[in-house]
Every structure is written in C-alpha cells, then in structure tokens.
Enzyme design. Structure first.
Site, PDB file in Angstrom:
ATOM      1  CD  GLU A   1      68.601  -1.168  -7.518  1.00  0.00           C
ATOM      2  OE1 GLU A   1      68.330  -0.146  -6.857  1.00  0.00           O
ATOM      3  OE2 GLU A   1      69.658  -1.293  -8.164  1.00  0.00           O
TER       4      GLU A   1
ATOM      5  CG  HIS B   1      72.354  -0.285  -5.908  1.00  0.00           C
ATOM      6  ND1 HIS B   1      72.126  -0.206  -7.259  1.00  0.00           N
ATOM      7  CD2 HIS B   1      73.678  -0.119  -5.738  1.00  0.00           C
ATOM      8  CE1 HIS B   1      73.272  -0.018  -7.894  1.00  0.00           C
ATOM      9  NE2 HIS B   1      74.237   0.037  -6.987  1.00  0.00           N
TER      10      HIS B   1
ATOM     11  CE  LYS C   1      58.112 -18.765 -14.504  1.00  0.00           C
ATOM     12  NZ  LYS C   1      58.265 -19.445 -15.796  1.00  0.00           N
TER      13      LYS C   1
ATOM     14  CB  CYS D   1      74.693   3.594  -8.440  1.00  0.00           C
ATOM     15  SG  CYS D   1      76.355   3.114  -8.003  1.00  0.00           S
ATOM     16  CE1 TYR D   2      78.835   5.759 -15.592  1.00  0.00           C
ATOM     17  CE2 TYR D   2      76.649   5.751 -16.602  1.00  0.00           C
ATOM     18  CZ  TYR D   2      78.012   5.987 -16.693  1.00  0.00           C
ATOM     19  OH  TYR D   2      78.555   6.433 -17.863  1.00  0.00           O
TER      20      TYR D   2
ATOM     21  CB  SER E   1      54.885 -26.936 -21.953  1.00  0.00           C
ATOM     22  OG  SER E   1      54.867 -25.853 -21.040  1.00  0.00           O
ATOM     23  N   GLY E   2      52.088 -27.114 -20.099  1.00  0.00           N
ATOM     24  CA  GLY E   2      51.694 -27.309 -18.707  1.00  0.00           C
ATOM     25  C   GLY E   2      52.479 -26.398 -17.778  1.00  0.00           C
ATOM     26  N   GLY E   3      53.526 -25.750 -18.298  1.00  0.00           N
ATOM     27  CA  GLY E   3      54.283 -24.770 -17.512  1.00  0.00           C
ATOM     28  C   GLY E   3      53.467 -23.493 -17.335  1.00  0.00           C
ATOM     29  CB  VAL E   4      53.866 -20.607 -15.012  1.00  0.00           C
ATOM     30  CG1 VAL E   4      52.996 -19.443 -14.583  1.00  0.00           C
ATOM     31  CG2 VAL E   4      54.226 -21.465 -13.829  1.00  0.00           C
ATOM     32  CG  ASP E   5      56.288 -18.437 -18.699  1.00  0.00           C
ATOM     33  OD1 ASP E   5      55.831 -18.043 -17.607  1.00  0.00           O
ATOM     34  OD2 ASP E   5      57.500 -18.429 -18.967  1.00  0.00           O
ATOM     35  CB  SER E   6      52.850 -22.578 -22.578  1.00  0.00           C
ATOM     36  OG  SER E   6      52.713 -23.729 -21.785  1.00  0.00           O
ATOM     37  CB  SER E   7      49.372 -22.748 -18.235  1.00  0.00           C
ATOM     38  OG  SER E   7      49.959 -24.013 -18.300  1.00  0.00           O
TER      39      SER E   7
ATOM     40  N   GLY F   1      75.778   1.291 -13.364  1.00  0.00           N
ATOM     41  CA  GLY F   1      76.547   0.750 -14.484  1.00  0.00           C
ATOM     42  C   GLY F   1      78.002   0.641 -14.093  1.00  0.00           C
TER      43      GLY F   1
END
Ligand code: XMP
Length: 518
Positions: A177, A175, A374, A88-89, A229-235, A61
């Site tokens: 990550e 870090h 995602k 870190c913080y 929509s054909g996008g990944v998420d809605s599909s 942070g």
C-alpha cells in the site's frame, strides 16, 4: 441515519491490527473502484454479515503473533469462504492460525528490498519476476501452513510471499500500500478485481446517484439545515443534499470575520447566485472579534471561537421552523476515529467547522460523506459539477485566521494578514503550484522588526510564509518553493502591504512542527 456502508456494493473489509497503514490500504482498494471498510480486528460476524463481503485484508500491526494475548483474526474470516490477503503481521497470522509457524527474524528488515518470484500466482499477473518492495518487520514465517506454497523470497525473508491457490489465501511480508512499493497498486488490483472478483462499481457517479436516493428516503418531506463553511466537505455535502431535496435544504453561512480574502464573496457567488441554494448569510464579524479581545492563548482562541459559532448558528437555526435534520460533512476518517475511541458515531465533532447544536432541537443527522475519504469527497464534488476553486481548496482551520495572527487578534491585524495571505495565494496559483501543495498561507507574527524603505527607517510586522506538501495532515514536509517565487512574494508583500517590512519562510516539517503556527 445513513449507514457508512452502502451494502449494495461489493466490499473488501480491512481488519485493523493496529497498523499505521490501515486507512491507506483502504484508500488503495478504493482506487480500484471497490468499496472498502476498515474494521477493528475483533469485529464480529454480526457486524459483517450484512455486507456484500468479497474479500478480507488482514493489516500489519505492532505485535508478535506468538505473544500471549496477541490479536488474532476472528473465525468468521476463514469460515466465510472469501479470499484473504495478509499483509506483514496479517501474513504471520495466516501462518500462525492455519498451522504454520512464525519466529523472530535474525535480522530485522526495514526499508527497501527486492523480492524474487519463483512461482506463478494470479496475485502477480502482469508483474515482473523481480519487484521493489517496502519491508518493515522483525518476525518471519518459518514453516508454511498446510495448503500454502512459497511464491517469492527476499534476501532476509525466505518466504516473502506465500499462497494457497485453492482457498485463495495470500500472504505478503511487505507493504503493497505504500508508495515505496511502486507496483503495489497492480498487486492490490489483482487481489481485488481478479481474485475477489469485484466488478468496480464504486465510482463517484454511482456514489452521487445512490446518495441522492438515500437522502430522499431518509428525510422525506422534512426540512434540513446545513452549516456551510465554504470548505470542501461541507460544500460537497450541502450540494449533494440540495441535489436530492432542493429547497427543503437551508444553508447557514456564518461570516466570522476570520476568513481569507475573497472567501465570503466566493461562497455567496457559488451557492447563492449560481447554484440557487437557500442560503442565510450571517454577518457575525463583530461578535467573534468581541469574543477574542485580549485573548492570546491558542486553545482559548479555539474555545471562544467554537462557543461563539454554536451560539450564532443556534440562533439562526431556531429561526427555521420545523427543521428536522442537520446536514454535516463528516468524512470516513472521522467515523473510523470515533469508532476506535468507542465514541458514538452520531457525536458532533468538536473540531468540526460546523459546530454543534443543542439537544433540545432533536435533529436527525444527515451525513452523506460518512463513507468517503477526502480524495473521494473531491471526486464526488467534481461529479456534482462544483467549481475547481471549491473542490480543490486547501484545508482551512475552523478558527480561521485567528490562529494565524499570533497574539491578540484585532481587525487591523486581520486586514494586514489577509492582504499578505492574498499575495501568497495569488503567486502560488500563478506558479501553477496550488494543487501540488497541501496548504499555503501567510502567518502574521507578533514580532516587529526594523527595516529601511527609501530614506526612512520602518518598524513593522514580520510575516511568515508557510507552504507544505502532505498526503494527509498527520505529517507534512515544508515545500521546496522556487527561490524566484519566494522572492516575488516577499517583494510584493513588503511593497504592497502597509505594516509589514519583513518576510520569512518557514522550513519546519511536521513533526516536529505543526502546520499551523498556533
Ligand atoms: P496542525 O497545525 O495540527 O494542523 O498540523 C493539522 C491540520 O488541521 C488543521 N487545523 C484545524 N482545523 N480546527 C480545524 O478545523 C482547528 O482548530 C485546527 N487546527 C489545525 C490545519 O489547518 C491542518 O490542515
């Protein structure tokens, strides 16, 4: 509403103290097949007590722990008895709150460093004594709290790692990550799987099974509508719901005339013909074009398109009698963002491809991807057997090609852009680069330039090619596409697409540019 947190899973909680990297920490933990939630630093025990809590990570942070009003870790963290990792913080908080001290460093340490380990600790099992790490801090731990021992040091940090083996509290000044700490994943694995004892049950296959059961419980015999929509998420969301309740789901696919070449056919093929989902295909191309007449301002384009979408979607949705639920492809970053702005989690995103529905329809929300990042949505899509073309599709903006036609959008310009864009896509795929790129596409500028073809002068549009690499859309770098590939795209576009006589390549990174031109 399905909770974002499937409480059956062993969970690591990341408390967010305002770090750039909190979401990244969570993603790295989840790569260890372990569920991880990001919560604000002041999350109460009430919020946490239902979770199968196995460990807490205190993030970095921007503050100094000794400043007045600097955020502190809540008491439940130390009362719960679970292992704690401070980064870190977060490490400085462990020192500060447990009886040690933190002071401003004489030299700020920012960038690569090497740490030397002087003591054994389970956190470093299987790792060499020297490690390349990424530092980013001004303060440092001056004296250790009771129970802690120093484990490793770097040139500028006498205490780069500290550990209390008894209580299983660990502090890292660097870090783990970020990619610049190459053995960071091993370290996090040791913490999550060995020290916290998480068995690794958070897998795409398990997620799919559990979501199907949860969706069935939530909707019962009710009917669900979903904007596809054909996008990944809605599909992925739609297929998951379909797997759970079959024909109780009706998808609405709005063709707004702003899609890329071949997309309409692909969506119909995949979902209607192959998966046999109930799909209403709405041809609203003219309605959208009409809404865009004489509009050149990018934000006005977005508003007009958004409003038109809601109107069209609502009209179709009302035809589905007794619909009780709306399925949305909301993903975890949306949930975290709306939580941090204090917005209700049920709020329908204005940026969302699916748009909103009027309140009087009183639909419950089904959001099966609320817990996923995602990359996890993609893994779930693979586990559901969705084709690669859908699972690995590049992100595509809701306003579609309208924000890639600079200036006024017309049917003719859209056709020109679609033809050029198809060549970019074909060549990127043929070169085997599609998956490496975050996005790649053509933009139709509103500049006309002079050219010469054979014995004739031409006067046509200049097209821009945009290709970027990124981990998420917050930052991006322009892709160093091979010159031969760019040459091939350029030749093909100028020769095959009437109306275009010049091709340029966009070499702007984000920031300062954006990925889209509008
Ligand atoms: P920018 O252009 O801001 O884009 O770097 C970041 C990411 O967001 C996408 N994008 C949008 N997506 N509606 C969307 O659904 C929009 O209005 C919109 N504008 C940009 C863009 O394609 C990139 O992935």
């Amino acid at each position: 509403m399905i909770d974002a947190v499937p409480t059956r899973h062993e969970t690591i909680v990341v408390l967010d103290f305002g770090a750039q990297y909190s979401q990244l920490i969570a993603r790295r933990v989840r790569e260890q097949d372990t569920f991880c939630e990001v919560l604000p630093f002041d999350a109460t025990w009430e919020r946490v007590k239902g979770i199968d809590l196995r460990g807490v990570i205190l993030s970095g942070g921007p503050n100094s722990v000794y400043d007045d009003g600097a955020p502190q870790a809540p008491a439940w963290v130390f009362a719960s008895g679970v292992p704690v990792l401070g980064i870190c913080y977060g490490m400085q908080l462990l020192a500060h709150q447990l009886g040690g001290s933190v002071i401003p460093g004489t030299a700020k340490e920012y960038g690569p460093a090497v740490i030397q380990r002087d003591r054994e600790t389970p956190l470093f099992d299987g790792l060499p004594d020297q490690l390349d790490v990424w530092m980013s801090h001004g303060d440092r731990v001056a004296s250790l709290p009771p129970g802690f021992a120093p484990v490793a040091s770097s040139e500028n940090s006498p205490v780069a790692v500290m550990a209390d083996a008894q209580r299983k509290y660990y502090g890292l000044q660097f870090h783990p990550e970020v990619v610049h700490t190459p053995r960071g994943p091993d370290l996090l694995r040791n913490f999550v799987r060995e020290i916290c004892g998480c068995p690794g049950t958070w897998t795409p296959g398990n997620f799919v099974e559990e979501s199907i059961a949860a969706i069935r419980t939530q909707v019962g015999a009710g009917r669900v509508i979903c904007g596809l929509s054909g996008g990944v998420d809605s599909s992925v969301a739609a297929v998951l719901v379909h797997r759970a309740i079959g024909d109780q789901l009706t998808c609405i696919f709005v063709d707004n005339g702003l899609l890329r070449a071949g997309e309409v056919e692909e969506v119909l093929d995949t979902f209607d013909r192959n998966m046999r989902m109930k799909l209403i295909h709405v041809d609203a191309r003219e309605e959208f074009l009409a809404a865009l007449v004489e509009v050149t301002n990018p934000e006005t384009k977005r508003v007009r398109i958004g409003n038109t979408f809601v109107r069209v979607f609502e009209r179709e949705a009302r035809k589905i009698e007794d619909a009780r639920f709306l399925c949305q492809g909301t993903v975890y970053p949306d949930v975290i963002e709306s939580a941090s702005t204090g917005a209700g989690s049920a709020k329908i995103k204005t940026h969302h491809n699916v748009g909103g529905l009027p309140a009087d329809m009183k639909l419950g929300l089904v959001e099966p991807l609320r817990a996923l990042f995602k990359d996890e949505v993609r893994r779930a899509g693979e586990a559901l057997g969705l084709p690669d073309e859908i699972v690995w599709r590049h992100p595509f903006p809701g306003p579609g090609l309208a924000i890639r036609v600079i200036g006024e959008v017309t049917a003719e310009k859209l056709d020109i852009l679609r033809a050029a864009d198809l060549i970019v896509m074909e060549e990127v795929r043929a070169a085997g680069l599609y998956r490496e790129l975050w996005q790649s596409f053509a933009v139709l500028t509103d500049t006309k330039t002079v050219g010469v073809m054979g014995d004739f002068r031409t006067y046509g549009y200049a097209v821009a090619i945009r290709a970027v690499v990124a981990e998420d859309a917050m930052t991006a770098d322009w892709a160093r596409l091979p010159h031969d590939l760019l040459a091939k795209m350029s030749n093909r576009i100028v020769n095959e697409v009437p109306g275009i006589n010049r091709v340029v390549y966009d070499i702007t990174s984000k920031p300062p540019g954006t990925i889209e031109w509008e």
